[in-house]
Design a protein around this motif. Structure first.
Motif, PDB file in Angstrom:
ATOM      1  N   ARG A  18       0.846  -1.191   0.000  1.00 33.13           N
ATOM      2  CA  ARG A  18       0.000   0.000   0.000  1.00 33.13           C
ATOM      3  C   ARG A  18       0.884   1.244   0.000  1.00 33.13           C
ATOM      4  O   ARG A  18       1.994   1.209   0.531  1.00 33.13           O
ATOM      5  CB  ARG A  18      -0.934   0.013   1.218  1.00 33.13           C
ATOM      6  CG  ARG A  18      -1.918  -1.134   1.280  1.00 33.13           C
ATOM      7  CD  ARG A  18      -2.890  -1.019   2.446  1.00 33.13           C
ATOM      8  NE  ARG A  18      -2.206  -1.135   3.734  1.00 33.13           N
ATOM      9  CZ  ARG A  18      -2.022  -0.128   4.570  1.00 33.13           C
ATOM     10  NH1 ARG A  18      -2.457   1.090   4.270  1.00 33.13           N
ATOM     11  NH2 ARG A  18      -1.407  -0.321   5.729  1.00 33.13           N
ATOM     12  N   ILE A  26       6.035   3.472   0.117  1.00 34.71           N
ATOM     13  CA  ILE A  26       5.060   2.471   0.504  1.00 34.71           C
ATOM     14  C   ILE A  26       4.895   2.443   2.017  1.00 34.71           C
ATOM     15  O   ILE A  26       5.779   2.859   2.765  1.00 34.71           O
ATOM     16  CB  ILE A  26       5.459   1.075  -0.010  1.00 34.71           C
ATOM     17  CG1 ILE A  26       6.821   0.647   0.572  1.00 34.71           C
ATOM     18  CG2 ILE A  26       5.499   1.046  -1.532  1.00 34.71           C
ATOM     19  CD1 ILE A  26       7.215  -0.770   0.228  1.00 34.71           C
ATOM     20  N   LEU A 224       0.852   2.665  -7.477  1.00 33.45           N
ATOM     21  CA  LEU A 224       0.939   1.245  -7.781  1.00 33.45           C
ATOM     22  C   LEU A 224       0.782   1.037  -9.284  1.00 33.45           C
ATOM     23  O   LEU A 224       0.054   1.782  -9.948  1.00 33.45           O
ATOM     24  CB  LEU A 224      -0.153   0.475  -7.032  1.00 33.45           C
ATOM     25  CG  LEU A 224      -0.046   0.463  -5.500  1.00 33.45           C
ATOM     26  CD1 LEU A 224      -1.266  -0.215  -4.893  1.00 33.45           C
ATOM     27  CD2 LEU A 224       1.231  -0.244  -5.058  1.00 33.45           C
TER      28      LEU A 224
END
Length: 256
Positions: A18, A26, A224
């Motif tokens: 995430r 991250i 992402l």
């Protein structure tokens, strides 16, 4: 032989990644971490050389306090001792800055051989090992699948494109970056895990090595990658297509 193996702790490949609230990196607080794959193969290569020719294997790593777990794993597999460079800002350092840390620590040991993984699974830059070689003024080679000690130095097997390999001779001391898949990785035994608790782990810091960071600044945001599917047709006879499929599963997808 005195062999140093530079290892890195990276997020586990099956971890759900995430982006943190700042969108600059991250979220690491809930991640599982593991030894970088190609570094594991570098460690295995070093341990096999030690078993054949004697000597000492030293693992070298930089990062926050949690890297101690990965260092102990390497010691449990058979490394003799470790150098732990405490560096809480490793994620913001570029490859040159990280290489300066590793080179400064390695120089104190004067090794016969320094091994790194080809690249890290988190950033995939593939630069740190060769920069370390340049900083130390040592000959180096990349994409190494196998190492043999000779009377004059080393003979190494390099992976090239489309199943081709190259064999070259190098003097020592030298720096090699190791490709994944060259050996079968060993597991840590129960006895190895017990012995690892007693092995020396030398603690250093970036300040001890007189190495300030050169930070990487994210100007926009980290995102992402978009998931997408693709189809690739493998030409040739069934036997040729099966062989090509095995190669792709082994070296591209890396599930074998």
């Amino acid at each position: 032989m005195k062999i140093i193996v530079a290892i890195k702790q990276v997020p586990d490949r099956d971890a759900q990644v995430r982006i943190d609230p700042s969108a600059k990196w991250i979220e690491e607080s809930d991640l599982q971490f593991a030894l970088n794959e190609s570094d594991a193969y570098a460690l295995e290569e070093a341990l096999q050389l030690k078993e054949k020719h004697g000597g000492e294997v030293i693992v070298l790593s930089a990062g926050p306090e949690r890297i101690g777990q990965t260092i102990r794993e390497a010691l449990a597999k058979g490394a003799d001792r470790a150098i732990n460079i405490t560096c809480d800002d490793l994620a913001t350092r570029d490859a040159l800055s990280v290489a300066h840390l590793l080179a400064a620590a390695a120089k104190q040991e004067n090794p016969d051989l320094l091994l790194t993984g080809l690249q890290s699974e988190d950033l995939g830059l593939g630069q740190t090992g060769v920069i370390v070689a340049e900083l130390l003024g040592l000959p180096h080679a990349t994409l190494i699948m196998h190492v043999e000690k000779t009377e004059s130095g080393l003979t190494v097997k390099r992976e090239l494109e489309e199943g081709w390999f190259q064999h070259i001779d190098l003097p020592t001391p030298a720096v090699l970056t190791i490709q994944s898949g060259g050996n079968k990785l060993r597991y840590a035994t129960l006895m190895g895990i017990k012995r690892a608790k007693l092995k020396e782990v030398r603690q250093l810091s970036a300040a001890d090595l007189a190495q300030d960071g050169s930070p990487v600044v994210v100007l926009d945001r980290v995102t992402l990658p978009h998931k997408q599917k693709s189809t690739q047709m493998l030409p040739g006879s069934p036997k040729e297509a099966a062989a090509a499929l095995v190669e792709k599963l082994k070296f591209e997808v890396r599930v074998l």
